[in-house]
Design an enzyme around this catalytic site. Structure first.
Site, PDB file in Angstrom:
ATOM      1  N   ARG A 252       0.850  -1.191   0.000  1.00 43.53           N
ATOM      2  CA  ARG A 252       0.000   0.000   0.000  1.00 43.53           C
ATOM      3  C   ARG A 252       0.885   1.240   0.000  1.00 43.53           C
ATOM      4  NH1 ARG A 252      -3.136  -2.986  -1.545  1.00 43.53           N
ATOM      5  NH2 ARG A 252      -5.268  -3.435  -0.842  1.00 43.53           N
ATOM      6  N   GLU A 281      -3.203   5.310  -6.374  1.00 48.13           N
ATOM      7  CA  GLU A 281      -3.106   5.280  -7.827  1.00 48.13           C
ATOM      8  C   GLU A 281      -4.452   5.553  -8.502  1.00 48.13           C
ATOM      9  OE1 GLU A 281      -3.809   1.434  -5.929  1.00 48.13           O
ATOM     10  OE2 GLU A 281      -2.137   2.814  -5.766  1.00 48.13           O
ATOM     11  N   HIS A 300      -1.615  -0.956 -10.208  1.00 48.57           N
ATOM     12  CA  HIS A 300      -2.148  -1.903  -9.223  1.00 48.57           C
ATOM     13  C   HIS A 300      -2.531  -3.224  -9.898  1.00 48.57           C
ATOM     14  CE1 HIS A 300      -4.255  -1.983  -5.044  1.00 48.57           C
ATOM     15  NE2 HIS A 300      -3.748  -3.162  -5.339  1.00 48.57           N
TER      16      HIS A 300
END
Length: 338
Positions: A252, A281, A300
């Site tokens: 994270r 993001e 991601h």
């Protein structure tokens, strides 16, 4: 065959069809009463409540509404929550957790299945960046001419390089360390409650956090993004990294002090592969990290996507098959109140 049990779904609409292949759906229909394309997105909807009252199991997952006490009370026959996500209980209120405990409602999750693609992402990055993949690609594209590998990439390779693991007790970190075993890396690891024996079991040596950053050629972050870990990695830790070392974050973004990281990366002193960022993001369009030759940003993608979703689906199906066979769940998740 035993009598079929009733399953209702509360999950992102369309996701169950991505998780389960047609043969998986066929098998699930053989053991359970479940209607496809009936994902519950509002637990207060009268039609949903009518179906919930007879539910034996709740198939729960991404983008579903929170499970409150009222939700559990609307399912008096509920025996278990089969979560197609990393944790079931994180989606239950405290009162709902108490009700689940009192009624003996169990929960399972697919953390083990979702961990594998993230660990594979970390392995792929580690192998490629150990060969100076990103740097060489940029230089080759700019020069479009012969490049002396022995001069430009004198430190490239994997043999004897050190990979440092931050929060080594996380499932993804453990899977990643197992994947590193066939290679000639030196693996060091830190976690608050990591023991020497646990580290050694996964082919690593336990060290303190500063040592991870000071000695590693690649530092891989596996820390959960919770308030207690926000900004845990700051200017001090980043400043300890070797010149040219790589920071890999698939956990994270908030775990790392964004301003401190940005300063180091803009200077060009260290490299980074970031699948997650802070702000979350995507980064703002004017972020200085876009386009830096020493930074790789991916949207991601480390977690389950594409065909890897079927691994999660297989995990969900396995839980239902164990239920049908009268066997205990495979990936049982302990209630935090236990």
């Amino acid at each position: 065959m035993s009598e079929k049990f009733n399953v209702v779904m509360s999950i992102k609409p369309g996701l169950p069809e991505q998780l389960l292949t047609e043969p998986m759906w066929k098998r699930l229909h053989e053991i359970a009463n479940i209607e496809q394309h009936t994902e519950i997105t509002d637990f207060s909807d009268p039609a949903a409540l009518d179906r919930m009252k007879d539910a034996d199991y709740l198939w729960y997952g991404w983008e579903a509404p929170q499970i409150t006490a009222d939700v559990l009370n609307a399912m008096p026959k509920l025996k278990g929550i089969i979560a197609a996500q990393g944790s079931a209980y994180k989606s239950l209120t405290d009162e709902a957790r108490r009700i689940a405990k009192d009624r003996g409602i169990f929960a399972t999750n697919v953390q083990a299945a979702n961990s594998i693609p993230v660990a594979e992402y970390c392995l792929g990055v580690t192998l490629l960046e150990s060969k100076d993949y990103t740097l060489s690609q940029h230089q080759y594209g700019e020069q479009r001419a012969y490049i002396n590998r022995e001069v430009n990439y004198a430190d490239a390779g994997t043999y004897g390089k050190t990979v440092g693991i931050v929060t080594a007790t996380a499932q993804i970190a453990r899977d990643f360390m197992e994947m590193l075993k066939p290679f000639d890396f030196n693996v060091i690891a830190w976690s608050r409650h990591l023991t020497d024996e646990e580290a050694a079991e996964h082919g690593a040596r336990k060290v303190d956090l500063d040592t991870v950053f000071r000695e590693s050629d690649i530092v891989s972050i596996h820390t959960p993004g919770i308030p207690q870990t926000a900004g845990m990695i700051g200017a001090h830790e980043l400043g300890l990294m070797k010149d040219g070392a790589l920071l890999l974050n698939s956990a994270r973004g908030i775990v790392i002090d964004h301003k401190a990281l940005e300063k180091e990366l803009v200077s060009g002193r260290i490299r980074a592969v970031l699948d997650v960022t802070d702000p979350e993001e995507p980064l703002p369009a004017d972020s200085p990290l876009w386009g830096l030759p020493n930074v790789v940003l991916t949207p991601h993608i480390a977690g389950s996507m594409g065909c890897d979703l079927n691994r999660m689906g297989a995990s969900v199906l396995t839980e239902f098959e164990h239920i049908a066979a009268g066997e205990p769940p495979v990936h049982f998740e302990a209630n935090p109140l236990d």
